[in-house]
Design an enzyme around this catalytic site. Sequence first.
Site, PDB file in Angstrom:
ATOM      1  CB  SER A 145      -0.851  -0.009   1.272  1.00  0.00           C
ATOM      2  OG  SER A 145      -1.425   1.261   1.506  1.00  0.00           O
ATOM      3  CE1 TYR A 158      -3.898  -2.238   5.274  1.00  0.00           C
ATOM      4  CE2 TYR A 158      -2.967  -0.093   4.799  1.00  0.00           C
ATOM      5  CZ  TYR A 158      -3.571  -1.251   4.369  1.00  0.00           C
ATOM      6  OH  TYR A 158      -3.830  -1.435   3.034  1.00  0.00           O
TER       7      TYR A 158
HETATM    8  P1  NAI Z   1     -11.049  -6.423   1.385  1.00  0.00           P
HETATM    9  O1  NAI Z   1     -11.305  -6.406   2.865  1.00  0.00           O
HETATM   10  O2  NAI Z   1     -12.205  -6.410   0.474  1.00  0.00           O
HETATM   11  O3  NAI Z   1     -10.155  -7.676   1.022  1.00  0.00           O
HETATM   12  C1  NAI Z   1      -9.282  -8.295   1.901  1.00  0.00           C
HETATM   13  C2  NAI Z   1      -9.433  -9.783   1.702  1.00  0.00           C
HETATM   14  O4  NAI Z   1      -8.513 -10.443   2.563  1.00  0.00           O
HETATM   15  C3  NAI Z   1     -10.839 -10.267   2.071  1.00  0.00           C
HETATM   16  O5  NAI Z   1     -11.296 -11.159   1.071  1.00  0.00           O
HETATM   17  C4  NAI Z   1     -10.629 -10.990   3.372  1.00  0.00           C
HETATM   18  O6  NAI Z   1     -11.539 -12.037   3.585  1.00  0.00           O
HETATM   19  C5  NAI Z   1      -9.202 -11.507   3.166  1.00  0.00           C
HETATM   20  N1  NAI Z   1      -8.592 -11.895   4.423  1.00  0.00           N
HETATM   21  C6  NAI Z   1      -8.484 -11.183   5.560  1.00  0.00           C
HETATM   22  N2  NAI Z   1      -7.907 -11.932   6.524  1.00  0.00           N
HETATM   23  C7  NAI Z   1      -7.643 -13.145   5.969  1.00  0.00           C
HETATM   24  C8  NAI Z   1      -7.067 -14.335   6.454  1.00  0.00           C
HETATM   25  N3  NAI Z   1      -6.669 -14.465   7.719  1.00  0.00           N
HETATM   26  N4  NAI Z   1      -6.919 -15.373   5.604  1.00  0.00           N
HETATM   27  C9  NAI Z   1      -7.346 -15.282   4.326  1.00  0.00           C
HETATM   28  N5  NAI Z   1      -7.923 -14.179   3.800  1.00  0.00           N
HETATM   29  C10 NAI Z   1      -8.073 -13.129   4.633  1.00  0.00           C
HETATM   30  O7  NAI Z   1     -10.057  -5.202   1.109  1.00  0.00           O
HETATM   31  P2  NAI Z   1      -9.323  -4.766  -0.255  1.00  0.00           P
HETATM   32  O8  NAI Z   1      -9.433  -3.310  -0.318  1.00  0.00           O
HETATM   33  O9  NAI Z   1      -9.763  -5.571  -1.394  1.00  0.00           O
HETATM   34  O10 NAI Z   1      -7.791  -5.116   0.091  1.00  0.00           O
HETATM   35  C11 NAI Z   1      -7.032  -6.113  -0.573  1.00  0.00           C
HETATM   36  C12 NAI Z   1      -5.553  -5.846  -0.336  1.00  0.00           C
HETATM   37  O11 NAI Z   1      -5.220  -4.604  -0.958  1.00  0.00           O
HETATM   38  C13 NAI Z   1      -5.177  -5.709   1.142  1.00  0.00           C
HETATM   39  O12 NAI Z   1      -3.904  -6.273   1.359  1.00  0.00           O
HETATM   40  C14 NAI Z   1      -5.136  -4.200   1.329  1.00  0.00           C
HETATM   41  O13 NAI Z   1      -4.296  -3.840   2.398  1.00  0.00           O
HETATM   42  C15 NAI Z   1      -4.588  -3.764  -0.021  1.00  0.00           C
HETATM   43  N6  NAI Z   1      -4.840  -2.385  -0.352  1.00  0.00           N
HETATM   44  C16 NAI Z   1      -6.117  -1.924  -0.591  1.00  0.00           C
HETATM   45  C17 NAI Z   1      -6.323  -0.600  -0.946  1.00  0.00           C
HETATM   46  C18 NAI Z   1      -7.674  -0.050  -1.235  1.00  0.00           C
HETATM   47  O14 NAI Z   1      -7.797   1.190  -1.359  1.00  0.00           O
HETATM   48  N7  NAI Z   1      -8.723  -0.832  -1.376  1.00  0.00           N
HETATM   49  C19 NAI Z   1      -5.204   0.338  -1.034  1.00  0.00           C
HETATM   50  C20 NAI Z   1      -3.909  -0.239  -0.776  1.00  0.00           C
HETATM   51  C21 NAI Z   1      -3.758  -1.554  -0.456  1.00  0.00           C
END
Ligand code: NAI
Length: 253
Positions: A145, A158
């Site tokens: 990120s 984070y």
């Molecule tokens: P999200 O919450 O929709 O997706 C995160 C996913 O990780 C979910 O499917 C969740 O079930 C899964 N997850 C969480 N803990 C877990 C575990 N213990 N085992 C397996 N799966 C697990 O959020 P998003 O936005 O799609 O984030 C995805 C990635 O992108 C993350 O690493 C986040 O930090 C990163 N990110 C997102 C940004 C954004 O603006 N949406 C910006 C920068 C980075």
Amino acid sequence: MSLFDIKDRCALVSGASSGLGRHFAHTLATHGARVAVAARREGQLLALEAEIGALGGRVLPARLDVTDRDSVAACVAAVERDFAPIDILVNNAGVAITKPISEQTEADWDTVIDTNLTGAWLLAREVIRRRLEDRRTCSIINVASILGLTATARVPAYCASKAALINLTRALTAEVARHGIRVNSLAPGYIETDLNREFLAGEAGQKLVRRIPARRFGVPEDLDGALLFLASDASRYVHGSVVTVDGGQTASL
Ligand code: NAI
């Protein structure tokens, strides 16, 4: 063969049940990769399998909790047994806990570090072990990120986890690049997903968008080029890098 070709490659996307992970799985599958979609919520994975399958993509749902080392080992073993050796690992699973520091608990800290950092390390270690053994190459993409390059208030774990993930990427590179194993970070800025759409549309979000030179938040499709670049041979000499996709936000701090 095109430079960005990933046809028939085997990819594993962690945290694929929602948000960016779900989108990454779609993108990789529609470009011809076989994609193992891994997450805790099996129902969501089956729905994703049907959805991508209907588009002609090849998907394998796989149960995975990245905070559980046995689950990580079992997931990778199952994917390699039922699908193929993993060529592309997208370490996408991540969580954020937003609270003032005085209210943050040790459990909050552990949850974020265990998921975002240790989870990515466990998956990378498992895949690297196997690639060193069978002497195949692979590309590991750690979804970091811009909060790993800079920081903001109320998400200390984070920010720390994503900064550490970027340096873990470099440390692994120093060790395994010679074996054709590439490890890179993808650092998105603010990307609209179901999780943050309401916040980004609100007053705080509108204040935030004025600090982004491109004057808009990203959408998941904005990450496709960087994802396909890092996943494919187009980036064959790119090792240990951070590819930032943020509308210029970090460039203008
Ligand atoms: P999200 O919450 O929709 O997706 C995160 C996913 O990780 C979910 O499917 C969740 O079930 C899964 N997850 C969480 N803990 C877990 C575990 N213990 N085992 C397996 N799966 C697990 O959020 P998003 O936005 O799609 O984030 C995805 C990635 O992108 C993350 O690493 C986040 O930090 C990163 N990110 C997102 C940004 C954004 O603006 N949406 C910006 C920068 C980075």
